[in-house]
Design a protein around this motif. Structure first.
Motif, PDB file in Angstrom:
ATOM      1  N   GLY A 193       0.790  -1.225   0.000  1.00  0.00           N
ATOM      2  CA  GLY A 193       0.000   0.000   0.000  1.00  0.00           C
ATOM      3  C   GLY A 193       0.822   1.274   0.000  1.00  0.00           C
ATOM      4  N   LYS A 194       2.109   1.179  -0.374  1.00  0.00           N
ATOM      5  CA  LYS A 194       2.989   2.349  -0.352  1.00  0.00           C
ATOM      6  C   LYS A 194       3.139   2.992  -1.726  1.00  0.00           C
ATOM      7  CE  LYS A 194       5.634   0.631   3.610  1.00  0.00           C
ATOM      8  NZ  LYS A 194       6.978   0.250   4.122  1.00  0.00           N
ATOM      9  N   LYS A 195       2.712   2.292  -2.760  1.00  0.00           N
ATOM     10  CA  LYS A 195       2.763   2.828  -4.120  1.00  0.00           C
ATOM     11  C   LYS A 195       1.540   2.358  -4.873  1.00  0.00           C
ATOM     12  CE  LYS A 195       7.675   3.530  -4.998  1.00  0.00           C
ATOM     13  NZ  LYS A 195       8.722   3.469  -6.038  1.00  0.00           N
ATOM     14  N   ASP A 196       1.175   3.095  -5.928  1.00  0.00           N
ATOM     15  CA  ASP A 196       0.106   2.587  -6.782  1.00  0.00           C
ATOM     16  C   ASP A 196       0.710   2.067  -8.080  1.00  0.00           C
ATOM     17  OD1 ASP A 196       0.350   4.750  -8.718  1.00  0.00           O
ATOM     18  OD2 ASP A 196      -0.781   6.002  -7.339  1.00  0.00           O
ATOM     19  N   ILE A 197      -0.062   1.292  -8.800  1.00  0.00           N
ATOM     20  CA  ILE A 197       0.429   0.612  -9.997  1.00  0.00           C
ATOM     21  C   ILE A 197       0.890   1.602 -11.063  1.00  0.00           C
ATOM     22  CG2 ILE A 197      -0.265  -0.877 -11.914  1.00  0.00           C
ATOM     23  CD1 ILE A 197      -2.019  -2.419  -9.918  1.00  0.00           C
ATOM     24  N   GLU A 198       0.143   2.690 -11.239  1.00  0.00           N
ATOM     25  CA  GLU A 198       0.505   3.673 -12.263  1.00  0.00           C
ATOM     26  C   GLU A 198       1.866   4.299 -11.978  1.00  0.00           C
ATOM     27  OE1 GLU A 198      -1.104   4.140 -15.141  1.00  0.00           O
ATOM     28  OE2 GLU A 198      -2.287   2.454 -14.391  1.00  0.00           O
ATOM     29  N   GLU A 199       2.171   4.520 -10.722  1.00  0.00           N
ATOM     30  CA  GLU A 199       3.469   5.096 -10.357  1.00  0.00           C
ATOM     31  C   GLU A 199       4.605   4.165 -10.754  1.00  0.00           C
ATOM     32  OE1 GLU A 199       5.918   6.668  -6.387  1.00  0.00           O
ATOM     33  OE2 GLU A 199       3.875   5.865  -6.198  1.00  0.00           O
ATOM     34  N   VAL A 200       4.403   2.882 -10.531  1.00  0.00           N
ATOM     35  CA  VAL A 200       5.433   1.902 -10.891  1.00  0.00           C
ATOM     36  C   VAL A 200       5.662   1.879 -12.399  1.00  0.00           C
ATOM     37  CG1 VAL A 200       6.027  -0.544 -10.919  1.00  0.00           C
ATOM     38  CG2 VAL A 200       5.007   0.466  -8.866  1.00  0.00           C
ATOM     39  N   ILE A 201       4.573   1.832 -13.156  1.00  0.00           N
ATOM     40  CA  ILE A 201       4.677   1.720 -14.615  1.00  0.00           C
ATOM     41  C   ILE A 201       5.195   3.010 -15.256  1.00  0.00           C
ATOM     42  CG2 ILE A 201       3.364   1.397 -16.753  1.00  0.00           C
ATOM     43  CD1 ILE A 201       1.539  -0.510 -15.201  1.00  0.00           C
ATOM     44  N   LYS A 202       4.696   4.146 -14.808  1.00  0.00           N
ATOM     45  CA  LYS A 202       5.021   5.412 -15.477  1.00  0.00           C
ATOM     46  C   LYS A 202       6.236   6.139 -14.902  1.00  0.00           C
ATOM     47  CE  LYS A 202       0.272   6.212 -17.012  1.00  0.00           C
ATOM     48  NZ  LYS A 202      -0.911   7.113 -16.968  1.00  0.00           N
ATOM     49  N   THR A 203       6.632   5.778 -13.694  1.00  0.00           N
ATOM     50  CA  THR A 203       7.777   6.454 -13.073  1.00  0.00           C
ATOM     51  C   THR A 203       8.951   5.514 -12.819  1.00  0.00           C
ATOM     52  OG1 THR A 203       6.299   8.046 -11.989  1.00  0.00           O
ATOM     53  CG2 THR A 203       8.546   7.852 -11.111  1.00  0.00           C
ATOM     54  N   ASP A 204       8.687   4.402 -12.143  1.00  0.00           N
ATOM     55  CA  ASP A 204       9.782   3.518 -11.737  1.00  0.00           C
ATOM     56  C   ASP A 204      10.407   2.764 -12.903  1.00  0.00           C
ATOM     57  OD1 ASP A 204       9.442   4.270  -9.070  1.00  0.00           O
ATOM     58  OD2 ASP A 204       7.907   2.740  -8.740  1.00  0.00           O
ATOM     59  N   VAL A 205       9.596   2.286 -13.819  1.00  0.00           N
ATOM     60  CA  VAL A 205      10.138   1.561 -14.975  1.00  0.00           C
ATOM     61  C   VAL A 205      10.980   2.480 -15.863  1.00  0.00           C
ATOM     62  CG1 VAL A 205       9.578   0.298 -17.091  1.00  0.00           C
ATOM     63  CG2 VAL A 205       8.376  -0.248 -14.949  1.00  0.00           C
ATOM     64  N   PRO A 206      10.499   3.673 -16.245  1.00  0.00           N
ATOM     65  CA  PRO A 206      11.350   4.594 -17.022  1.00  0.00           C
ATOM     66  C   PRO A 206      12.650   4.954 -16.293  1.00  0.00           C
ATOM     67  CG  PRO A 206       9.064   5.287 -17.155  1.00  0.00           C
ATOM     68  CD  PRO A 206       9.123   4.208 -16.115  1.00  0.00           C
ATOM     69  N   LYS A 207      12.577   5.103 -14.970  1.00  0.00           N
ATOM     70  CA  LYS A 207      13.771   5.391 -14.181  1.00  0.00           C
ATOM     71  C   LYS A 207      14.767   4.238 -14.294  1.00  0.00           C
ATOM     72  CE  LYS A 207      15.229   6.280  -9.406  1.00  0.00           C
ATOM     73  NZ  LYS A 207      14.755   6.398  -7.991  1.00  0.00           N
ATOM     74  N   ALA A 208      14.263   3.014 -14.250  1.00  0.00           N
ATOM     75  CA  ALA A 208      15.129   1.842 -14.382  1.00  0.00           C
ATOM     76  C   ALA A 208      15.773   1.795 -15.768  1.00  0.00           C
ATOM     77  CB  ALA A 208      14.325   0.573 -14.121  1.00  0.00           C
ATOM     78  N   GLN A 209      14.994   2.151 -16.789  1.00  0.00           N
ATOM     79  CA  GLN A 209      15.524   2.158 -18.152  1.00  0.00           C
ATOM     80  C   GLN A 209      16.646   3.181 -18.305  1.00  0.00           C
ATOM     81  OE1 GLN A 209      14.958   0.039 -20.736  1.00  0.00           O
ATOM     82  NE2 GLN A 209      16.638   1.177 -21.655  1.00  0.00           N
ATOM     83  N   LYS A 210      16.499   4.332 -17.678  1.00  0.00           N
ATOM     84  CA  LYS A 210      17.551   5.359 -17.722  1.00  0.00           C
ATOM     85  C   LYS A 210      18.834   4.851 -17.092  1.00  0.00           C
ATOM     86  CE  LYS A 210      14.606   9.493 -17.847  1.00  0.00           C
ATOM     87  NZ  LYS A 210      14.181  10.732 -17.123  1.00  0.00           N
ATOM     88  N   GLN A 211      18.678   4.063 -16.015  1.00  0.00           N
ATOM     89  CA  GLN A 211      19.840   3.504 -15.339  1.00  0.00           C
ATOM     90  C   GLN A 211      20.548   2.490 -16.234  1.00  0.00           C
ATOM     91  OE1 GLN A 211      21.150   4.543 -12.341  1.00  0.00           O
ATOM     92  NE2 GLN A 211      22.871   3.265 -13.007  1.00  0.00           N
ATOM     93  N   ILE A 212      19.760   1.712 -16.967  1.00  0.00           N
ATOM     94  CA  ILE A 212      20.332   0.748 -17.905  1.00  0.00           C
ATOM     95  C   ILE A 212      21.160   1.468 -18.968  1.00  0.00           C
ATOM     96  CG2 ILE A 212      19.778  -0.910 -19.746  1.00  0.00           C
ATOM     97  CD1 ILE A 212      17.372  -1.787 -18.069  1.00  0.00           C
ATOM     98  N   GLU A 213      20.615   2.549 -19.505  1.00  0.00           N
ATOM     99  CA  GLU A 213      21.321   3.320 -20.522  1.00  0.00           C
ATOM    100  C   GLU A 213      22.595   3.933 -19.945  1.00  0.00           C
ATOM    101  OE1 GLU A 213      20.521   3.369 -23.646  1.00  0.00           O
ATOM    102  OE2 GLU A 213      18.732   2.145 -23.295  1.00  0.00           O
ATOM    103  N   LYS A 214      22.524   4.359 -18.701  1.00  0.00           N
ATOM    104  CA  LYS A 214      23.685   4.949 -18.040  1.00  0.00           C
ATOM    105  C   LYS A 214      24.778   3.910 -17.861  1.00  0.00           C
ATOM    106  CE  LYS A 214      24.995   7.532 -13.872  1.00  0.00           C
ATOM    107  NZ  LYS A 214      24.530   8.078 -12.567  1.00  0.00           N
ATOM    108  N   ASP A 215      24.405   2.685 -17.493  1.00  0.00           N
ATOM    109  CA  ASP A 215      25.375   1.614 -17.296  1.00  0.00           C
ATOM    110  C   ASP A 215      26.124   1.281 -18.576  1.00  0.00           C
ATOM    111  OD1 ASP A 215      24.733   1.480 -14.661  1.00  0.00           O
ATOM    112  OD2 ASP A 215      23.457  -0.296 -14.832  1.00  0.00           O
ATOM    113  N   LYS A 216      25.428   1.413 -19.711  1.00  0.00           N
ATOM    114  CA  LYS A 216      26.061   1.081 -20.989  1.00  0.00           C
ATOM    115  C   LYS A 216      27.208   2.033 -21.310  1.00  0.00           C
ATOM    116  CE  LYS A 216      22.051  -1.070 -23.226  1.00  0.00           C
ATOM    117  NZ  LYS A 216      21.090  -0.994 -24.334  1.00  0.00           N
TER     118      LYS A 216
END
Length: 421
Positions: A398-421
């Protein structure tokens, strides 16, 4: 199973330590001693005498080659990455899935195609489907899997029998799983004394659910594909946890209690390696493929034998890999680690099977799962995928909603992947 990558600063510190004092006693290049060629081989497992027999067997077949084991039991991926940068990497590297594509693109490891073309020890069409898909994606064959693990649905047959519920099978859907969990949950007042299903404790299960719901998880360009499948997975697990209340909330910090092993949960979704852990269970139990939604899906886990591009004795390094991928080498690995060979003909011998008095019996679940299992999320930096799992669990808490995960957390993770490359 996988530890997160270290920061750039940490890598630089490690490089300095490697240059000054070496890392884990490894050799940058093979040496000739007493007429023998010594090659180094790295892996994360600590090998005692009983488990080092595959090295002994290889050295008997090739008396002119000595294998020096470079054991790195902690921070394996980080240290191997640093050793490559520092020029001290072993001749043969057992590489993690998340590393092999990056090593290949950077030229840190050699393609094995020219060696494989000449070998008589095995054929590439003998491997499970996911290996061929990965090789096609990489363009060449940069590594060969030493064995494989995957994920299953474990179930307590005694609880199923007592509740009059049919055992799971390969046709089970998420709906079947949910309905069974409802029937198998027992409450006494406000207290749940038997859960229909345990909470998700292994991160890979989340990604297997997402894959089953239709997302590719990692697309052909190495980008995260987590959208509608992720939404369905979060909604489903949230319903099990907070609406149906047939699965407990995820553990936060500390040790995770295995309710299935404790006889307090009728089902659990977990890695195939838990077969060894569960063989002494006091109740009757068995395994089934993970329930499907849009499709059947499970994550694969392995390590790949690779050749360091800076090795001065690549032919000897290949001979070691060739032996490890032969019938003899693969059977030895299967017996030691209770994991099937990724070569179908060797897996069919059943060397990996270790049954307890009360289960399992459905060994064909390995073969069935191997037909649809894929590497998926393990091709991504594990610190990123583990962080996302924390976000998934936050939805259940109950600390996050699904939309936050999909629209905020996933794009943030993708940016980190690009940074690692």
């Amino acid at each position: 199973m996988r530890k997160p990558y270290i920061t750039l600063i940490s890598i630089l510190i490690l490089i300095v330590s490697i240059v000054l004092g070496g890392c884990s006693g490894s050799d940058a290049t093979a040496k000739k001693e007493d007429g023998k060629v010594t090659i180094s081989f790295s892996m994360w497992d600590t090998l005692d005498e009983s488990k080092a027999n595959f090295i002994t067997a290889f050295e008997k077949k090739h008396p002119n080659i000595k294998v020096k084991l470079v054991n790195i039991p902690e921070d394996y991926s980080q240290k191997i990455n640093s050793m490559i940068i520092g020029g001290t990497a072993p001749d043969v590297i057992l590489a993690w899935e998340a590393d092999i594509q990056r090593f290949a693109k950077s030229g840190a490891i050699d393609p094995l195609d020219k060696y494989i073309k000449k070998t008589k020890a095995f054929k590439m069409d003998d491997f499970i489907p996911a290996v061929s898909r990965l090789n096609k994606e990489n363009g060449k064959i940069y590594g060969l899997p030493w064995c494989y693990a995957t994920e299953f649905l474990y179930y307590n047959k005694d609880m199923f029998d007592a509740a009059g519920v049919e055992y799971p099978n390969e046709n089970w859907t998420w709906k079947d799983f949910e309905e069974a969990a409802k029937k198998l949950t027992i409450r006494q007042g406000d207290k749940t004394v038997q859960w229909g299903a345990d909470a998700i404790s292994f991160p890979g299960i989340w990604y297997s659910m997402i894959g089953a719901a239709g997302d590719d998880i990692v697309d052909k360009n190495g980008k995260l594909d987590l959208s509608e499948g992720l939404r369905k997975a979060l909604e489903f697990q949230n319903k099990l946890t907070n609406v149906d209340k047939v699965s407990p909330q995820p553990s936060v910090g500390g040790e995770v209690v295995d309710l299935f092993a404790a006889g307090k949960a009728a089902m659990t979704r977990n890695g195939s390696w838990y077969i060894s852990s569960y063989r002494n269970n006091k109740f009757h139990w068995d395994i089934a493929p993970l329930p499907k939604e849009e499709r059947s899906y499970a994550s694969l886990h392995t390590g790949f034998f690779t050749i360091n591009s800076n090795s001065k004795h690549k032919e000897e390094a290949w001979k070691f890999i060739e032996f490890m991928m032969s019938d003899e080498g693969q059977s030895m690995i299967s017996k030691m680690y209770n994991n099937p060979s990724a070569r179908k003909s060797v897996a069919a011998k059943g060397d990996y099977k270790v049954a307890g008095e009360n289960g399992p019996t459905n060994w064909d679940v390995f073969d069935k799962t191997a037909q649809f299992a894929d590497f998926g999320y393990v091709l991504v930096n594990p610190s990123i995928t583990n962080d996302l799992v924390n976000d998934f669990n936050a939805v259940l808490l109950g600390k996050k909603d699904i939309e936050e995960v999909i629209k905020t957390d996933v794009p943030k993770a993708q940016k980190q992947i690009e940074k690692d490359k």
